[in-house]
Enzyme design. Structure first.
Site, mmCIF file in Angstrom:
data_model
loop_
_atom_site.group_PDB
_atom_site.id
_atom_site.type_symbol
_atom_site.label_atom_id
_atom_site.label_comp_id
_atom_site.label_asym_id
_atom_site.label_seq_id
_atom_site.Cartn_x
_atom_site.Cartn_y
_atom_site.Cartn_z
ATOM 1 N N GLY A 188 -0.074 4.357 0.156
ATOM 2 C CA GLY A 188 -0.942 5.473 0.549
ATOM 3 C C GLY A 188 -0.216 6.322 1.588
ATOM 4 C CB VAL A 189 -1.561 8.716 4.103
ATOM 5 C CG1 VAL A 189 -1.000 9.716 5.071
ATOM 6 C CG2 VAL A 189 -2.501 9.397 3.124
ATOM 7 C CB ILE A 190 -0.072 4.567 6.800
ATOM 8 C CG1 ILE A 190 -1.125 5.326 7.603
ATOM 9 C CG2 ILE A 190 0.776 3.677 7.707
ATOM 10 C CD1 ILE A 190 -2.057 4.451 8.426
ATOM 11 C CD GLU A 204 -1.492 1.809 -4.218
ATOM 12 O OE1 GLU A 204 -1.176 2.019 -3.044
ATOM 13 O OE2 GLU A 204 -2.665 1.556 -4.575
ATOM 14 N N GLY A 208 0.837 -1.204 0.000
ATOM 15 C CA GLY A 208 0.000 0.000 0.000
ATOM 16 C C GLY A 208 0.868 1.248 0.000
ATOM 17 C CG HIS A 215 11.733 38.826 0.144
ATOM 18 N ND1 HIS A 215 11.669 37.780 -0.750
ATOM 19 C CD2 HIS A 215 12.997 39.316 0.075
ATOM 20 C CE1 HIS A 215 12.844 37.670 -1.360
ATOM 21 N NE2 HIS A 215 13.666 38.591 -0.869
ATOM 22 C CB ALA A 235 -6.246 13.905 13.881
ATOM 23 C CB VAL A 292 -4.074 -2.265 2.362
ATOM 24 C CG1 VAL A 292 -2.833 -2.897 1.744
ATOM 25 C CG2 VAL A 292 -4.614 -3.153 3.486
ATOM 26 N N GLY A 293 -4.990 0.735 4.237
ATOM 27 C CA GLY A 293 -6.164 1.501 4.632
ATOM 28 C C GLY A 293 -6.632 1.126 6.033
HETATM 29 P P1 NAD Z 1 -4.713 4.949 2.278
HETATM 30 O O1 NAD Z 1 -6.083 4.740 1.780
HETATM 31 O O2 NAD Z 1 -4.115 6.309 2.279
HETATM 32 O O3 NAD Z 1 -3.701 4.037 1.454
HETATM 33 C C1 NAD Z 1 -3.843 2.654 1.317
HETATM 34 C C2 NAD Z 1 -3.276 2.254 -0.026
HETATM 35 O O4 NAD Z 1 -3.235 0.841 -0.082
HETATM 36 C C3 NAD Z 1 -4.134 2.737 -1.186
HETATM 37 O O5 NAD Z 1 -3.324 3.437 -2.105
HETATM 38 C C4 NAD Z 1 -4.687 1.438 -1.767
HETATM 39 O O6 NAD Z 1 -4.826 1.491 -3.161
HETATM 40 C C5 NAD Z 1 -3.617 0.445 -1.384
HETATM 41 N N1 NAD Z 1 -4.078 -0.933 -1.318
HETATM 42 C C6 NAD Z 1 -5.262 -1.392 -0.853
HETATM 43 N N2 NAD Z 1 -5.300 -2.750 -0.951
HETATM 44 C C7 NAD Z 1 -4.106 -3.130 -1.478
HETATM 45 C C8 NAD Z 1 -3.523 -4.396 -1.801
HETATM 46 N N3 NAD Z 1 -4.198 -5.530 -1.605
HETATM 47 N N4 NAD Z 1 -2.271 -4.423 -2.329
HETATM 48 C C9 NAD Z 1 -1.598 -3.256 -2.529
HETATM 49 N N5 NAD Z 1 -2.103 -2.053 -2.253
HETATM 50 C C10 NAD Z 1 -3.332 -1.991 -1.717
HETATM 51 O O7 NAD Z 1 -4.689 4.296 3.741
HETATM 52 P P2 NAD Z 1 -3.550 4.301 4.847
HETATM 53 O O8 NAD Z 1 -2.275 4.819 4.309
HETATM 54 O O9 NAD Z 1 -3.572 2.928 5.444
HETATM 55 O O10 NAD Z 1 -4.114 5.331 5.899
HETATM 56 C C11 NAD Z 1 -5.388 5.082 6.518
HETATM 57 C C12 NAD Z 1 -6.101 6.363 6.819
HETATM 58 O O11 NAD Z 1 -5.428 7.091 7.812
HETATM 59 C C13 NAD Z 1 -6.220 7.250 5.597
HETATM 60 O O12 NAD Z 1 -7.532 7.722 5.499
HETATM 61 C C14 NAD Z 1 -5.278 8.369 5.878
HETATM 62 O O13 NAD Z 1 -5.717 9.606 5.335
HETATM 63 C C15 NAD Z 1 -5.222 8.410 7.396
HETATM 64 N N6 NAD Z 1 -3.900 8.878 7.788
HETATM 65 C C16 NAD Z 1 -3.610 10.193 7.630
HETATM 66 C C17 NAD Z 1 -2.342 10.631 7.929
HETATM 67 C C18 NAD Z 1 -2.015 12.070 7.729
HETATM 68 O O14 NAD Z 1 -2.906 12.902 7.791
HETATM 69 N N7 NAD Z 1 -0.765 12.421 7.481
HETATM 70 C C19 NAD Z 1 -1.363 9.762 8.356
HETATM 71 C C20 NAD Z 1 -1.709 8.437 8.495
HETATM 72 C C21 NAD Z 1 -2.987 8.006 8.201
#
Ligand code: NAD
Length: 482
Positions: free
Chosen positions: A191-193, A212, A189, A453, A329, A279-280
């Site tokens: 994503g963000v984390i 991903e 995954g 500036h 948050a 993965v979320g």
């Molecule tokens: P995310 O949805 O941001 O990312 C998960 C990623 O995993 C996605 O891109 C998805 O396509 C991928 N994925 C899903 N199933 C998969 C698979 N089987 N194989 C490969 N890739 C797969 O979720 P996250 O990163 O787990 O974060 C969870 C939540 O927590 C999010 O809503 C995020 O916004 C929140 N969060 C926010 C912050 C921040 O504000 N900085 C930090 C951490 C978490």
């Protein structure tokens, strides 16, 4: 039966504890139930964000950024240091110190505001009725309250192809506590984390492979930002593989073998000594209500609420990750405030179109409002202004010139519709655009504002000028009157 409390809040994460403080400020007799136990077995306030999410991850991101700067960045500033050494135990201890100070801070705020902290499990029995089971007790007591807010948050989604074993295959919490730097880290995954934790361990020397599933990197972000971020993060060494589906993970004693298929359906295998599943997250709603309570959930387990976070039950509300919307948050905190202020008779609302998001990579990625793709799909005419950080004096002086600020404004009214930033300090810069949007400012309003500036903020000013094709420190390539 007379109520024990004016309001009971179940969950003391950023949504719940902020709601509790605001409720107490408004004169309500407030109780907040939370079951979190820290690693030392003691109850702790702050939920996932403070104990195992935003805060410890930011502490590690900060430390590892310093480490990488010392390893690769100091020389460019004319600073030579001797042999660089990593003390990972000290880094973790610092992280824990940050967490402890902040969670104890909330404890003091609860005391100062006269909030009752109930340590244990809470469960909604029906409107105005909550069962509370204290830690170490098996029998719940029934509490009556005029209002109840559920703020139980979320939990990582588990993946059939990579079952967690807590040592080799871990979730985000486990990945914050590795006691040595993995040689090869697989992150499932991007994503963000995944990006934040992948960055932490890459900076400390791990080879990081990220699988991903989607073909488009960071689909929630603006396309140009996603493209730039992907290039920059790959250049740093994050091996981000898009369109990949993990099939199986075979776990040996100290390593895992991962089988996955790529976008063309070809099978691949690789080994990693640690695997992070990111993965979320899913809403944590399973055991916070009884069937008899009649609380309505949607098919994905989110507690059903309207725009004011009211559930289908009178006097029962839900806020934060356990309800629809971005799992952020600050979104949860503002929902918590909105609910208690409305209970107190105020007419507070929340503009969900004006909630900023940040990914704390280096450079940071931040955005608020509509993306260019959104506007195109909706057929809305817009003007865009983009300013590259390479043209910012302050970014040059800092030696951090990757990225840009992009503003989108209505072609009809000039109102700012979205801001998208990839670059140093994006997490702070995005607030400038958010404030402007909250005040329904036009790009012209920002363009006519005086910015200090030399600052990175000037890039926001220049992007606003660029909407009207009159950025100063960037050639626009065309002549313009007025
Ligand atoms: P995310 O949805 O941001 O990312 C998960 C990623 O995993 C996605 O891109 C998805 O396509 C991928 N994925 C899903 N199933 C998969 C698979 N089987 N194989 C490969 N890739 C797969 O979720 P996250 O990163 O787990 O974060 C969870 C939540 O927590 C999010 O809503 C995020 O916004 C929140 N969060 C926010 C912050 C921040 O504000 N900085 C930090 C951490 C978490």
């Amino acid at each position: 039966m007379s109520a024990d409390y004016d309001i009971i809040i179940i969950g003391a994460g950023p949504a719940g504890y902020v709601a509790a403080i605001r409720a107490a400020q408004l004169g309500m007799k407030t109780a907040c139930i939370d079951r979190w136990l820290a690693a030392d077995g003691k109850p702790a306030l702050g939920g996932t964000c403070l104990n195992a999410g935003c805060i410890p991850s930011k502490a590690l991101l900060e430390s590892t950024e310093q480490y990488e700067l010392a390893a690769n960045g100091f020389a460019g500033h004319g600073i030579r240091i001797g042999k660089l050494e990593l003390d990972l135990a000290a880094m973790h201890a610092r992280k824990q110190g940050v967490v402890d100070r902040l969670t104890r801070g909330i404890e003091r705020l609860f005391k100062g505001n006269g909030i009752t902290w109930l340590q244990g499990e809470g469960k909604l029995l029906g409107p105005g009725k909550v069962a509370f089971t204290a830690h170490g007790k098996s029998r719940p007591e029934e509490l009556a309250s005029d209002h109840v807010i559920i703020a139980t948050g979320s939990t990582p989604i588990e993946l059939g192809g990579a079952p967690l074993d807590g040592t080799v295959v871990v979730d985000s919490t486990g990945a914050l506590a590795f006691d040595e730097v993995p040689k090869r880290l697989a992150v499932i995954g991007a994503g963000v984390i995944g990006l934040e934790l992948g960055s932490v361990w890459r900076r400390l020397g791990a080879e990081v492979v990220m699988l991903e599933a989607q073909d488009r990197f960071l689909p929630v972000t603006d396309g140009e930002v996603a493209q730039a971020a992907l290039r920059l993060l790959r250049d740093q060494g994050l091996d981000i593989r898009l369109g990949c589906r993990l099939m199986t993970t075979r776990v040996g004693k100290a390593e895992a073998t991962l089988d996955y298929t790529d976008g063309e359906g070809k099978s691949h295998t690789f080994k990693a000594d640690r695997v992070v599943v990111a993965v979320g997250r899913r809403p944590l709603s399973d055991d916070v209500y009884t069937q008899e309570s009649g609380l309505l959930l949607d098919e994905r387990g989110y507690i059903h609420v309207n725009e004011f976070c009211e559930t289908n039950l009178p006097g029962v509300y839900a806020v934060g990750d356990v309800v629809r919307g971005a799992m952020l948050a600050h979104k949860g905190s503002e929902e918590g405030c909105m609910v208690v202020e409305r209970i107190a008779g105020q007419s507070t609302t929340l503009d969900y179109g004006c909630v900023p998001s940040v990914i704390y990579t280096q450079p940071e990625i931040a955005w608020v409002g509509r993306t260019e793709e959104d506007l195109k799909t909706a057929g809305e005419a817009y003007h865009k202004g983009v300013f590259p950080l390479a043209a910012s004096g302050r970014a040059q002086a800092r030696g951090e010139t990757d990225g840009f600020v992009k503003l989108l404004a209505s072609a009809e009214t000039d109102r700012i519709l979205g801001a998208h930033i990839v670059g140093p300090g994006a997490s702070e810069l995005i607030s400038e655009a958010t404030i402007a949007m909250a005040f329904q400012a036009s790009a012209e309003d920002l363009a006519r504002t005086v910015f200090a500036h030399p600052t990175l903020s000037e890039a926001v000013h220049e992007a606003a000028l660029a909407v009207g094709q009159r950025a100063i420190h960037m050639a626009t390539g065309r002549k313009r009157q007025g």
